[in-house]
Design a protein around this motif. Structure first.
Motif, PDB file in Angstrom:
ATOM      1  N   ARG A 325       0.832  -1.205   0.000  1.00  0.00           N
ATOM      2  CA  ARG A 325       0.000   0.000   0.000  1.00  0.00           C
ATOM      3  C   ARG A 325       0.869   1.259   0.000  1.00  0.00           C
ATOM      4  N   VAL A 326       0.239   2.347  -0.387  1.00  0.00           N
ATOM      5  CA  VAL A 326       0.882   3.655  -0.362  1.00  0.00           C
ATOM      6  C   VAL A 326       0.002   4.584   0.466  1.00  0.00           C
ATOM      7  N   ASP A 329      -3.520   6.624  -0.609  1.00  0.00           N
ATOM      8  CA  ASP A 329      -3.756   6.209  -1.993  1.00  0.00           C
ATOM      9  C   ASP A 329      -4.445   4.845  -1.963  1.00  0.00           C
ATOM     10  N   ARG A 332      -2.209   0.192  -5.326  1.00  0.00           N
ATOM     11  CA  ARG A 332      -0.999  -0.478  -4.873  1.00  0.00           C
ATOM     12  C   ARG A 332       0.219   0.327  -5.321  1.00  0.00           C
ATOM     13  N   LEU A 333       1.386  -0.074  -4.833  1.00  0.00           N
ATOM     14  CA  LEU A 333       2.613   0.659  -5.170  1.00  0.00           C
ATOM     15  C   LEU A 333       2.856   0.678  -6.674  1.00  0.00           C
ATOM     16  N   ARG A 337       6.115   3.410  -9.419  1.00  0.00           N
ATOM     17  CA  ARG A 337       6.598   3.956  -8.147  1.00  0.00           C
ATOM     18  C   ARG A 337       7.802   3.178  -7.631  1.00  0.00           C
ATOM     19  N   GLU A 359      12.074   0.652   2.305  1.00  0.00           N
ATOM     20  CA  GLU A 359      11.202   1.794   2.005  1.00  0.00           C
ATOM     21  C   GLU A 359       9.815   1.321   1.568  1.00  0.00           C
ATOM     22  N   VAL A 360       9.761   0.277   0.770  1.00  0.00           N
ATOM     23  CA  VAL A 360       8.468  -0.252   0.344  1.00  0.00           C
ATOM     24  C   VAL A 360       7.673  -0.742   1.560  1.00  0.00           C
ATOM     25  N   LEU A 363       6.395   2.337   3.480  1.00  0.00           N
ATOM     26  CA  LEU A 363       5.243   2.940   2.813  1.00  0.00           C
ATOM     27  C   LEU A 363       3.975   2.129   3.071  1.00  0.00           C
ATOM     28  N   ASN A 364       4.135   0.831   3.191  1.00  0.00           N
ATOM     29  CA  ASN A 364       2.992  -0.047   3.444  1.00  0.00           C
ATOM     30  C   ASN A 364       2.456   0.102   4.864  1.00  0.00           C
TER      31      ASN A 364
END
Length: 381
Positions: A325-326, A329, A332-333, A337, A359-360, A363-364
């Motif tokens: 998730r972002v 938003d 999905r990533l 992105r 980082e992913v 963001l999630n």
């Protein structure tokens, strides 16, 4: 437990014996909530609310050990103390052998003995449950470890000039192992073949299927089968071995030429690899993704040939990396992105795999739902 109220279910059809048990508990000033069932059928309906059962073996709808066995067979059955008559002590011993925590003889028990018996039975059952759960966790961990070794093997690149980095991060929403797998093999002529795949779903069946496909892939590659035939054979293996008709697998297979100046890759419903040189992500020519394995019979996957610049890196990954998730938003990533994140980290140097995953994940908002596998091939010349 001494001051904790214990829920006791008395299964007794004799009113006089039932009054006696209640009087004994009052005599011991025991912190109990006592409920009563007069038949086994009634007891079965009340079982989930009890921590300990005082069970008479002579009931209108059950005689002997049959009732005990029926209660013990219930999911999460509580501790059971059997009540026997003066002439039935042998039956009490048999009841313990059948799974009861203990037995008490009517007319030879006072309030304090009854209190100790119930407390002992409850604590023993709790200890047994804790031990059983520990064994289950240990068995699950052992099974997971064995399956992971099959899914994520040691690559056969000992004498190759192609560098390899791999990462695997299990999804955070469950203790189940997924079906992500990867492998890499160097051939005598210098070609390096690699695959990354993802069996749909999670659990031991999916993981075992991933192991099966990975081993089949390595055997086919070592036997010198052409890439197109390898994928068609893997498709046949999947259809033969899967545990449900809807099970499919996505895969990305790459073959790096002996001179390291070109690569051919095949996509079976899988994300496209990322080609990196220096701080730049090189756009690959648009290709037909192809259907996943196990979807269309007699399907043929086409390869795409791509030139490799000096100092190249080729990153293959499973879709867990792009499905996080972002914040703020609903989408999905996604690949776009992910490339933006990767481009920023490339400016900090070639060690980008772990920072990108971190980082992913951030963001999630926490561990990614799906497993993530990354296989990074690098020019060693």
């Amino acid at each position: 437990m001494r001051n904790k109220t214990v829920r006791v279910l008395l299964v007794e059809d004799d009113d006089g014996d039932a009054v006696l048990v209640e009087a004994l508990l009052e005599e011991a000033s025991a912190p109990f909530v006592l409920s009563r069932a007069e038949t086994l059928a009634e007891a079965e309906r009340m079982l989930s609310d009890a921590e300990c059962v005082l069970l008479d073996l002579g009931l209108p709808d059950s005689q002997g050990l049959a009732g005990l066995r029926r209660l013990l067979a219930k999911p999460n059955a509580p501790a059971i103390l059997v009540l026997t008559g003066l002439d039935d002590e042998r039956e009490g011993i048999d009841a313990v052998a059948a799974g009861a925590e203990d037995y008490l003889i009517k007319g030879k028990v006072d309030g304090e003995l009854l209190l100790r018996g119930v407390r002992y039975a409850v604590e023993r059952r709790r200890a047994e449950d804790a031990q059983r759960k520990l064994r289950e966790v240990e068995l699950l961990a052992s099974e997971r470890s064995r399956l992971e070794r099959g899914l994520l093997p040691r690559a056969l690149l000992q004498n190759s000039d192609v560098g390899l980095e791999v990462r695997y991060q299990p999804g955070g929403q469950r203790m189940l192992l997924g079906g992500d797998f990867y492998d890499a093999v160097g051939m005598p002529d210098g070609t390096v073949h690699a695959i990354i795949g993802d069996v749909c779903g999670h659990g031991p069946d999916e993981a075992a299927l991933g192991v099966c496909l990975r081993i089949a892939w390595r055997a086919l590659v070592l036997a010198g089968e052409p890439a197109e035939k390898v994928l068609k054979t893997l498709d046949q293996v999947l259809v033969a071995e899967r545990h449900g008709d809807g099970i499919f697998t996505t895969a990305c297979m790459v073959s790096v030429a002996p001179d390291r100046r070109s690569v051919r890759y095949f996509l079976a419903g899988h994300p496209e690899p990322l080609l990196v040189t220096g701080e730049e992500i090189v756009e690959l020519p648009r290709s037909k993704v192809g259907v996943p394995l196990g979807v269309l019979p007699d399907y043929t996957w086409a390869g795409v040939d791509v030139p490799l610049p000096a100092g190249w890196s080729l990153a293959c990954y499973t879709d867990g990396l792009i499905e996080g998730r972002v914040p703020d938003d609903v989408d999905r990533l996604g690949v776009e992105r992910l490339c933006e994140i990767l481009a920023r980290h490339l400016r900090n140097g070639p060690t980008w795999v772990d920072p990108v995953i971190a980082e992913v994940t951030e963001l999630n908002g926490g561990p990614l739902d799906d497993d993530v596998a990354i296989l990074l091939l690098k020019d060693g010349k």
